[in-house]
Structures are given as C-alpha cells and as structure tokens.
Design a protein around this motif. Structure first.
Motif, PDB file in Angstrom:
ATOM      1  N   GLY A   1       0.793  -1.223   0.000  1.00 22.30           N
ATOM      2  CA  GLY A   1       0.000   0.000   0.000  1.00 22.30           C
ATOM      3  C   GLY A   1       0.827   1.274   0.000  1.00 22.30           C
ATOM      4  N   ILE A   2       2.141   1.184   0.290  1.00 20.51           N
ATOM      5  CA  ILE A   2       3.012   2.361   0.273  1.00 20.51           C
ATOM      6  C   ILE A   2       3.687   2.454  -1.098  1.00 20.51           C
ATOM      7  CG2 ILE A   2       5.050   3.473   1.278  1.00 20.51           C
ATOM      8  CD1 ILE A   2       2.755   3.330   3.268  1.00 20.51           C
ATOM      9  N   LEU A   3       3.576   3.628  -1.728  1.00 19.29           N
ATOM     10  CA  LEU A   3       4.319   3.885  -2.967  1.00 19.29           C
ATOM     11  C   LEU A   3       5.584   4.632  -2.564  1.00 19.29           C
ATOM     12  CD1 LEU A   3       4.326   3.659  -6.066  1.00 19.29           C
ATOM     13  CD2 LEU A   3       3.280   5.939  -6.125  1.00 19.29           C
ATOM     14  N   PHE A   4       6.693   3.907  -2.504  1.00 19.85           N
ATOM     15  CA  PHE A   4       7.944   4.474  -2.003  1.00 19.85           C
ATOM     16  C   PHE A   4       8.604   5.334  -3.067  1.00 19.85           C
ATOM     17  CE2 PHE A   4      12.398   4.572  -0.755  1.00 19.85           C
ATOM     18  CZ  PHE A   4      12.313   4.783   0.610  1.00 19.85           C
ATOM     19  N   LYS A   5       8.997   6.537  -2.680  1.00 21.44           N
ATOM     20  CA  LYS A   5       9.684   7.460  -3.591  1.00 21.44           C
ATOM     21  C   LYS A   5      11.192   7.283  -3.402  1.00 21.44           C
ATOM     22  CE  LYS A   5       6.061   9.593  -5.269  1.00 21.44           C
ATOM     23  NZ  LYS A   5       5.756   9.472  -6.715  1.00 21.44           N
ATOM     24  N   ASP A   6      11.818   6.626  -4.357  1.00 21.17           N
ATOM     25  CA  ASP A   6      13.238   6.279  -4.281  1.00 21.17           C
ATOM     26  C   ASP A   6      14.074   7.379  -4.938  1.00 21.17           C
ATOM     27  OD1 ASP A   6      15.699   5.018  -4.252  1.00 21.17           O
ATOM     28  OD2 ASP A   6      15.222   3.691  -5.944  1.00 21.17           O
TER      29      ASP A   6
ATOM     30  N   TYR B   1       7.356   9.733  17.487  1.00 20.80           N
ATOM     31  CA  TYR B   1       6.474  10.264  16.448  1.00 20.80           C
ATOM     32  C   TYR B   1       5.821   9.125  15.678  1.00 20.80           C
ATOM     33  CZ  TYR B   1      10.251   9.040  13.236  1.00 20.80           C
ATOM     34  OH  TYR B   1      11.204   8.358  12.536  1.00 20.80           O
ATOM     35  N   GLY B   2       4.690   9.420  15.060  1.00 22.68           N
ATOM     36  CA  GLY B   2       4.002   8.461  14.205  1.00 22.68           C
ATOM     37  C   GLY B   2       4.448   8.643  12.774  1.00 22.68           C
ATOM     38  N   LEU B   3       4.601   7.537  12.041  1.00 24.93           N
ATOM     39  CA  LEU B   3       5.093   7.555  10.664  1.00 24.93           C
ATOM     40  C   LEU B   3       3.994   7.059   9.726  1.00 24.93           C
ATOM     41  CD1 LEU B   3       7.991   8.074   9.447  1.00 24.93           C
ATOM     42  CD2 LEU B   3       8.342   5.626   9.583  1.00 24.93           C
ATOM     43  N   GLU B   4       4.155   7.345   8.426  1.00 24.39           N
ATOM     44  CA  GLU B   4       3.199   6.826   7.448  1.00 24.39           C
ATOM     45  C   GLU B   4       3.151   5.304   7.551  1.00 24.39           C
ATOM     46  OE1 GLU B   4       4.183   7.745   3.423  1.00 24.39           O
ATOM     47  OE2 GLU B   4       2.246   7.140   2.641  1.00 24.39           O
ATOM     48  N   TYR B   5       4.306   4.706   7.904  1.00 25.67           N
ATOM     49  CA  TYR B   5       4.331   3.251   8.082  1.00 25.67           C
ATOM     50  C   TYR B   5       5.032   2.884   9.390  1.00 25.67           C
ATOM     51  CZ  TYR B   5       8.412   4.448   5.170  1.00 25.67           C
ATOM     52  OH  TYR B   5       9.513   5.042   4.605  1.00 25.67           O
ATOM     53  N   GLY B   6       4.371   3.068  10.528  1.00 21.57           N
ATOM     54  CA  GLY B   6       4.905   2.628  11.817  1.00 21.57           C
ATOM     55  C   GLY B   6       5.082   3.746  12.820  1.00 21.57           C
TER      56      GLY B   6
ATOM     57  N   ALA C   1       5.695  13.381   4.125  1.00 18.93           N
ATOM     58  CA  ALA C   1       4.487  12.562   3.925  1.00 18.93           C
ATOM     59  C   ALA C   1       3.422  13.051   4.910  1.00 18.93           C
ATOM     60  CB  ALA C   1       4.834  11.089   4.087  1.00 18.93           C
ATOM     61  N   THR C   2       3.204  12.333   6.013  1.00 16.53           N
ATOM     62  CA  THR C   2       2.179  12.784   6.978  1.00 16.53           C
ATOM     63  C   THR C   2       2.644  13.969   7.814  1.00 16.53           C
ATOM     64  OG1 THR C   2       2.958  11.353   8.766  1.00 16.53           O
ATOM     65  CG2 THR C   2       1.382  10.388   7.203  1.00 16.53           C
ATOM     66  N   GLY C   3       3.954  14.207   7.823  1.00 19.75           N
ATOM     67  CA  GLY C   3       4.499  15.341   8.583  1.00 19.75           C
ATOM     68  C   GLY C   3       4.918  14.990  10.004  1.00 19.75           C
ATOM     69  N   GLY C   4       4.662  13.765  10.427  1.00 18.10           N
ATOM     70  CA  GLY C   4       4.984  13.375  11.804  1.00 18.10           C
ATOM     71  C   GLY C   4       6.475  13.452  12.120  1.00 18.10           C
ATOM     72  N   THR C   5       7.294  13.065  11.155  1.00 15.90           N
ATOM     73  CA  THR C   5       8.746  13.069  11.366  1.00 15.90           C
ATOM     74  C   THR C   5       9.259  14.499  11.546  1.00 15.90           C
ATOM     75  OG1 THR C   5       8.886  11.125   9.941  1.00 15.90           O
ATOM     76  CG2 THR C   5      10.940  12.287  10.401  1.00 15.90           C
ATOM     77  N   ALA C   6       8.914  15.359  10.590  1.00 18.21           N
ATOM     78  CA  ALA C   6       9.393  16.746  10.656  1.00 18.21           C
ATOM     79  C   ALA C   6       8.823  17.452  11.888  1.00 18.21           C
ATOM     80  CB  ALA C   6       9.010  17.484   9.374  1.00 18.21           C
TER      81      ALA C   6
ATOM     82  N   GLU D   1       7.121  16.533  -1.643  1.00 19.75           N
ATOM     83  CA  GLU D   1       6.012  16.600  -0.706  1.00 19.75           C
ATOM     84  C   GLU D   1       4.864  15.772  -1.275  1.00 19.75           C
ATOM     85  OE1 GLU D   1       5.193  20.725  -0.176  1.00 19.75           O
ATOM     86  OE2 GLU D   1       3.350  20.367   0.935  1.00 19.75           O
ATOM     87  N   LEU D   2       4.316  14.859  -0.458  1.00 18.90           N
ATOM     88  CA  LEU D   2       3.133  14.094  -0.873  1.00 18.90           C
ATOM     89  C   LEU D   2       1.922  14.899  -0.430  1.00 18.90           C
ATOM     90  CD1 LEU D   2       4.353  10.497   0.173  1.00 18.90           C
ATOM     91  CD2 LEU D   2       4.847  11.792  -1.915  1.00 18.90           C
ATOM     92  N   ASP D   3       1.515  15.787  -1.334  1.00 18.14           N
ATOM     93  CA  ASP D   3       0.505  16.823  -1.051  1.00 18.14           C
ATOM     94  C   ASP D   3      -0.760  16.292  -0.384  1.00 18.14           C
ATOM     95  OD1 ASP D   3       0.918  19.436  -1.396  1.00 18.14           O
ATOM     96  OD2 ASP D   3       0.273  19.527  -3.495  1.00 18.14           O
TER      97      ASP D   3
HETATM   98  P1  AMP Z   1       6.137  11.383   7.540  1.00 19.62           P
HETATM   99  O1  AMP Z   1       6.544  11.428   8.979  1.00 19.62           O
HETATM  100  O2  AMP Z   1       4.880  10.609   7.318  1.00 19.62           O
HETATM  101  O3  AMP Z   1       6.083  12.771   6.929  1.00 19.62           O
HETATM  102  O4  AMP Z   1       7.232  10.548   6.768  1.00 19.62           O
HETATM  103  C1  AMP Z   1       8.416  11.145   6.380  1.00 19.62           C
HETATM  104  C2  AMP Z   1       9.582  10.221   6.535  1.00 19.62           C
HETATM  105  O5  AMP Z   1       9.288   8.911   6.089  1.00 19.62           O
HETATM  106  C3  AMP Z   1      10.745  10.709   5.713  1.00 19.62           C
HETATM  107  O6  AMP Z   1      11.944  10.506   6.446  1.00 19.62           O
HETATM  108  C4  AMP Z   1      10.712   9.869   4.471  1.00 19.62           C
HETATM  109  O7  AMP Z   1      12.001   9.495   4.095  1.00 19.62           O
HETATM  110  C5  AMP Z   1       9.892   8.660   4.828  1.00 19.62           C
HETATM  111  N1  AMP Z   1       8.787   8.419   3.896  1.00 19.62           N
HETATM  112  C6  AMP Z   1       7.459   8.488   4.177  1.00 19.62           C
HETATM  113  N2  AMP Z   1       6.715   8.172   3.135  1.00 19.62           N
HETATM  114  C7  AMP Z   1       7.571   7.888   2.140  1.00 19.62           C
HETATM  115  C8  AMP Z   1       7.408   7.510   0.769  1.00 19.62           C
HETATM  116  N3  AMP Z   1       6.193   7.331   0.230  1.00 19.62           N
HETATM  117  N4  AMP Z   1       8.503   7.327   0.030  1.00 19.62           N
HETATM  118  C9  AMP Z   1       9.740   7.501   0.565  1.00 19.62           C
HETATM  119  N5  AMP Z   1       9.966   7.854   1.831  1.00 19.62           N
HETATM  120  C10 AMP Z   1       8.897   8.052   2.616  1.00 19.62           C
END
Ligand code: AMP
Length: 170
Positions: free
Chosen positions: A17-22, A93-98, A123-128, A150-152
C-alpha cells in the motif's frame, strides 16, 4: 532538467500500500544531485539567517549536508534511537508506516539559533513535526522545513508551524 525524472516509484515498499519514492537515481546522477541542492538552498531568502541545517536520518543527510555547505551553515544529524554516541534529547512520532523515536545531541543547538530542517520526503508530517519539537525544546527557532518532495494529499505541512518548501509535489 526535471528532477521528477530522477525519482523512482517503488510500489508496496516497505509494506503493501506504500508507494515508495526512491531518490537513489537522483543521488547517483551528478547533474541532478547538484541541481537538487541548488534548488533547495535557493529557497532560502538571502536575508534569512540559517545557523545550522538539520538532516533527518538517513536520506536527509545527503542533500541536507549540501544545503548546509551552500548556506555556510553547520550541520546536525538527527538520528533514530540509539545511534548517536553522546547524550541526547528524544522525541517519539508516528510515521506513514509505523512509529519511531528520533534523537539529537543535547549540545547540537545553542539556544536562539536559527535552524533549517531538511528531509527527502514530507508525507504525513509526523517526522518533521518531531524534529521541530526537538528544536523548540532546545530553545531555537525553525526558520524553514525543506524537502525534496512533498506528498501533497497527506497534508503534512498542516502539522508544521514553520514555512514549508519542496522542489517536487505529488
Ligand atoms: P512522515 O513522517 O509521514 O512525513 O514521513 C516522512 C519520513 O518517512 C521521511 O523521512 C521519508 O524518508 C519517509 N517516507 C514516508 N513516506 C515515504 C514515501 N512514500 N517514500 C519515501 N519515503 C517516505
């Protein structure tokens, strides 16, 4: 040159379900690498004071370091729990995946400093947001949050009080 051409989509990584941006194609192309750092450093107005750039582990270290060099600023690594050798302040913090914990050395920031935060993806902004909390707890000011992309649709910027800039939007 379109930086978007150097970002590779990896479906279902690191989980379904995650589209990873490499960004590794962007990093491995000399012109794209320099262009990316130039564009992001260029988002800092000439009159904006930046004492230090924070790069978020691990993909934020590369371009974050290049931005610091361009701005004549110092560099601070914010790392995952247990990686930094000296005394740290921590923020979960909460992450898009974990979920995770980020740490910064207690003496990385001098109170009152102006800090630019950089990471590869917002992504969700939790990390920043967690890093903003670390900076504010250290008595410093976040002058900008700066991302390659930015994943708008996840509205991560709504979690951040500081100005948000990114080279690419999805
Ligand atoms: P978030 O806290 O949801 O904004 O997630 C941002 C952090 O997770 C960053 O350090 C990104 O490197 C990583 N990340 C989250 N989603 C993705 C994605 N779709 N593709 C690549 N990296 C991601």
């Amino acid at each position: 040159m379109n930086l978007q051409d150097f970002v590779r989509d990896i479906p279902d990584f690191p989980k379904e379900g995650i589209l990873f941006k490499d960004i590794t194609p962007l990093l491995s192309n000399p012109k794209a690498l320099i262009r990316c750092a130039d564009v992001l450093a260029g988002y800092c107005p000439a009159d904006m004071q930046v004492d230090k750039v924070i790069g978020i582990e691990a993909r934020g270290f590369i371009i974050g370091g290049m931005i610091a060099e361009r701005l004549g600023a110092g560099f601070i690594p914010v790392r995952k729990k247990g990686k930094l050798p000296y005394a740290v302040n921590a923020q979960s913090y909460g992450l898009e995946y974990g979920e995770d914990t980020l740490e910064m050395h207690v003496d990385a920031i001098i109170p009152g400093e102006h800090i630019l935060i950089h990471d590869d993806v917002l992504a969700t902004g939790g990390t920043a947001q967690a890093v903003c909390k670390l900076v504010e707890a250290a008595g410093a000011v976040v002058v900008q949050c700066n991302f390659i992309m930015e994943l708008d649709f996840l509205n991560g910027r709504d979690k951040l009080n500081a100005p948000v800039v990114s080279a690419l939007k999805y």
